[in-house]
Design a protein around this motif. Structure first.
Motif, mmCIF file in Angstrom:
data_model
loop_
_atom_site.group_PDB
_atom_site.id
_atom_site.type_symbol
_atom_site.label_atom_id
_atom_site.label_comp_id
_atom_site.label_asym_id
_atom_site.label_seq_id
_atom_site.Cartn_x
_atom_site.Cartn_y
_atom_site.Cartn_z
ATOM 1 N N ASP A 184 -7.725 -17.406 61.341
ATOM 2 C CA ASP A 184 -7.052 -17.147 60.062
ATOM 3 C C ASP A 184 -7.754 -17.945 58.963
ATOM 4 O O ASP A 184 -7.201 -18.868 58.381
ATOM 5 C CB ASP A 184 -5.577 -17.521 60.169
ATOM 6 N N LEU A 185 -8.990 -17.558 58.697
ATOM 7 C CA LEU A 185 -9.791 -18.220 57.669
ATOM 8 C C LEU A 185 -9.290 -17.822 56.286
ATOM 9 O O LEU A 185 -8.656 -16.781 56.120
ATOM 10 C CB LEU A 185 -11.264 -17.854 57.845
ATOM 11 N N PRO A 186 -9.584 -18.618 55.272
ATOM 12 C CA PRO A 186 -9.036 -18.368 53.927
ATOM 13 C C PRO A 186 -9.295 -16.960 53.378
ATOM 14 O O PRO A 186 -8.448 -16.416 52.688
ATOM 15 C CB PRO A 186 -9.732 -19.423 53.059
ATOM 16 N N ASP A 187 -10.429 -16.377 53.673
ATOM 17 C CA ASP A 187 -10.754 -15.072 53.100
ATOM 18 C C ASP A 187 -10.350 -13.892 53.983
ATOM 19 O O ASP A 187 -10.618 -12.744 53.627
ATOM 20 C CB ASP A 187 -12.256 -14.980 52.813
ATOM 21 N N LEU A 188 -9.698 -14.141 55.118
ATOM 22 C CA LEU A 188 -9.359 -13.049 56.034
ATOM 23 C C LEU A 188 -8.545 -11.966 55.331
ATOM 24 O O LEU A 188 -8.890 -10.783 55.399
ATOM 25 C CB LEU A 188 -8.598 -13.564 57.258
ATOM 26 N N ARG A 189 -7.483 -12.339 54.652
ATOM 27 C CA ARG A 189 -6.637 -11.338 54.004
ATOM 28 C C ARG A 189 -7.382 -10.600 52.892
ATOM 29 O O ARG A 189 -7.202 -9.399 52.713
ATOM 30 C CB ARG A 189 -5.355 -11.980 53.476
ATOM 31 N N GLN A 207 -17.643 -9.675 57.931
ATOM 32 C CA GLN A 207 -16.757 -10.592 57.223
ATOM 33 C C GLN A 207 -15.883 -11.436 58.141
ATOM 34 O O GLN A 207 -15.464 -12.522 57.754
ATOM 35 C CB GLN A 207 -15.862 -9.817 56.254
ATOM 36 N N VAL A 208 -15.586 -10.938 59.334
ATOM 37 C CA VAL A 208 -14.684 -11.643 60.240
ATOM 38 C C VAL A 208 -15.442 -12.398 61.317
ATOM 39 O O VAL A 208 -15.225 -13.587 61.526
ATOM 40 C CB VAL A 208 -13.663 -10.667 60.873
ATOM 41 N N ASP A 209 -16.349 -11.715 62.013
ATOM 42 C CA ASP A 209 -17.057 -12.362 63.122
ATOM 43 C C ASP A 209 -18.062 -13.406 62.654
ATOM 44 O O ASP A 209 -18.114 -14.501 63.193
ATOM 45 C CB ASP A 209 -17.776 -11.322 63.990
ATOM 46 N N ILE A 260 0.034 -4.110 53.662
ATOM 47 C CA ILE A 260 -0.538 -3.605 54.918
ATOM 48 C C ILE A 260 -1.588 -4.590 55.431
ATOM 49 O O ILE A 260 -1.631 -4.899 56.630
ATOM 50 C CB ILE A 260 -1.185 -2.212 54.711
ATOM 51 N N ALA A 261 -2.441 -5.100 54.555
ATOM 52 C CA ALA A 261 -3.473 -6.060 54.966
ATOM 53 C C ALA A 261 -2.835 -7.325 55.536
ATOM 54 O O ALA A 261 -3.326 -7.870 56.534
ATOM 55 C CB ALA A 261 -4.380 -6.400 53.776
ATOM 56 N N ASP A 262 -1.747 -7.789 54.936
ATOM 57 C CA ASP A 262 -1.045 -8.968 55.461
ATOM 58 C C ASP A 262 -0.521 -8.707 56.866
ATOM 59 O O ASP A 262 -0.626 -9.563 57.751
ATOM 60 C CB ASP A 262 0.128 -9.358 54.556
ATOM 61 N N GLN A 263 0.056 -7.536 57.073
ATOM 62 C CA GLN A 263 0.576 -7.191 58.399
ATOM 63 C C GLN A 263 -0.557 -7.102 59.416
ATOM 64 O O GLN A 263 -0.439 -7.568 60.545
ATOM 65 C CB GLN A 263 1.352 -5.874 58.351
ATOM 66 N N LEU A 264 -1.671 -6.513 59.001
ATOM 67 C CA LEU A 264 -2.824 -6.403 59.894
ATOM 68 C C LEU A 264 -3.378 -7.788 60.217
ATOM 69 O O LEU A 264 -3.736 -8.074 61.373
ATOM 70 C CB LEU A 264 -3.897 -5.514 59.250
ATOM 71 N N ALA A 265 -3.431 -8.669 59.235
ATOM 72 C CA ALA A 265 -3.895 -10.046 59.470
ATOM 73 C C ALA A 265 -3.002 -10.742 60.491
ATOM 74 O O ALA A 265 -3.489 -11.420 61.407
ATOM 75 C CB ALA A 265 -3.915 -10.826 58.159
ATOM 76 N N ARG A 266 -1.699 -10.557 60.342
ATOM 77 C CA ARG A 266 -0.752 -11.164 61.293
ATOM 78 C C ARG A 266 -1.042 -10.688 62.715
ATOM 79 O O ARG A 266 -1.156 -11.482 63.644
ATOM 80 C CB ARG A 266 0.688 -10.817 60.899
ATOM 81 N N VAL A 267 -1.205 -9.396 62.869
ATOM 82 C CA VAL A 267 -1.438 -8.839 64.203
ATOM 83 C C VAL A 267 -2.790 -9.294 64.760
ATOM 84 O O VAL A 267 -2.890 -9.676 65.926
ATOM 85 C CB VAL A 267 -1.343 -7.298 64.164
ATOM 86 N N LEU A 268 -3.815 -9.270 63.932
ATOM 87 C CA LEU A 268 -5.148 -9.642 64.411
ATOM 88 C C LEU A 268 -5.211 -11.114 64.816
ATOM 89 O O LEU A 268 -5.877 -11.462 65.787
ATOM 90 C CB LEU A 268 -6.210 -9.324 63.361
ATOM 91 N N THR A 269 -4.525 -11.967 64.074
ATOM 92 C CA THR A 269 -4.538 -13.399 64.434
ATOM 93 C C THR A 269 -3.676 -13.661 65.662
ATOM 94 O O THR A 269 -4.069 -14.425 66.545
ATOM 95 C CB THR A 269 -4.094 -14.290 63.259
ATOM 96 N N GLU A 270 -2.516 -13.016 65.731
ATOM 97 C CA GLU A 270 -1.613 -13.260 66.863
ATOM 98 C C GLU A 270 -2.091 -12.585 68.147
ATOM 99 O O GLU A 270 -2.063 -13.185 69.211
ATOM 100 C CB GLU A 270 -0.198 -12.762 66.531
#
Length: 191
Positions: free
Chosen positions: A132-137, A180-182, A116-126
């Motif tokens: 897409d920093l190393p620790d995002l996922r 963690q993201v911003d 689920i986190a991988d899918q969310l990372a995909r959507v948030l980056t796209e």
């Protein structure tokens, strides 16, 4: 058969589910069940995959709207859809994304919340241009785990979900991910 499975796990739980019960509820011969599924785990896995696809489709529809302008709107939408599925999707409250059956039901290498986190990372980056920093996922996986635990708590406390817990869950996840993201993205842009 999957609809019958969803109804049954809500009624009897995963442990109480049998292929015989499923055949009776689906009004098919037991041989028909085994024609498509070797055991109840395979049936539940198919139901879980269908639920995951539905969740991701619902997210894609939400993310396509112009109402979501910032990545945290996307995170809120993901949490809202998860809550809605708890309330409306047969079998989901019991099975979630398969963790009741197997933490690696969706992917042999990653646990279900990691998928689920991988899918969310995909959507948030796209969709939102999150770096897409190393620790995002990693941070998204922590957020997904925390949200999952708090949402489950809300539905243990009240059948429709304790609204106070759900509000706090969203606030906690949004604050954690904001830090963690911003913050790292701002440091990366300044460098």
């Amino acid at each position: 058969m999957l609809d019958a499975c969803a109804e049954l796990v809500d009624e009897v739980g995963y442990e109480g589910l049998t292929t015989t019960l499923l055949a009776e509820r689906a009004e098919v011969a037991i041989g028909s069940v085994y024609q498509f599924f070797p055991d109840k785990r395979a049936i539940v896995q198919a139901l879980t995959l269908r639920t995951m696809e539905s969740y991701l489709q619902r997210l894609d529809e939400r993310f396509a709207s112009d109402d979501l302008t910032h990545w945290w709107d996307g995170v809120d939408a993901a949490i809202d859809e998860y809550i809605t599925m708890h309330r409306t999707t047969p079998g989901f409250r019991t099975l979630h994304f398969g963790d009741v059956v197997d933490l690696h039901l969706l992917d042999e290498q990653r646990d279900n919340n990691g998928v689920i986190a991988d899918q969310l990372a995909r959507v948030l980056t796209e969709r939102f241009g999150v770096a897409d920093l190393p620790d995002l996922r990693f941070h998204l996986e922590i957020g997904v785990e925390a949200a999952d635990a708090l949402i489950k708590l809300a539905f243990r406390w009240k059948p429709e979900g304790d609204e106070r817990v759900l509000v706090e869950a969203k606030a906690l996840i949004q604050e954690y991910l904001h830090r963690q993201v911003d913050a790292p993205a701002e440091v990366a842009r300044a460098s």
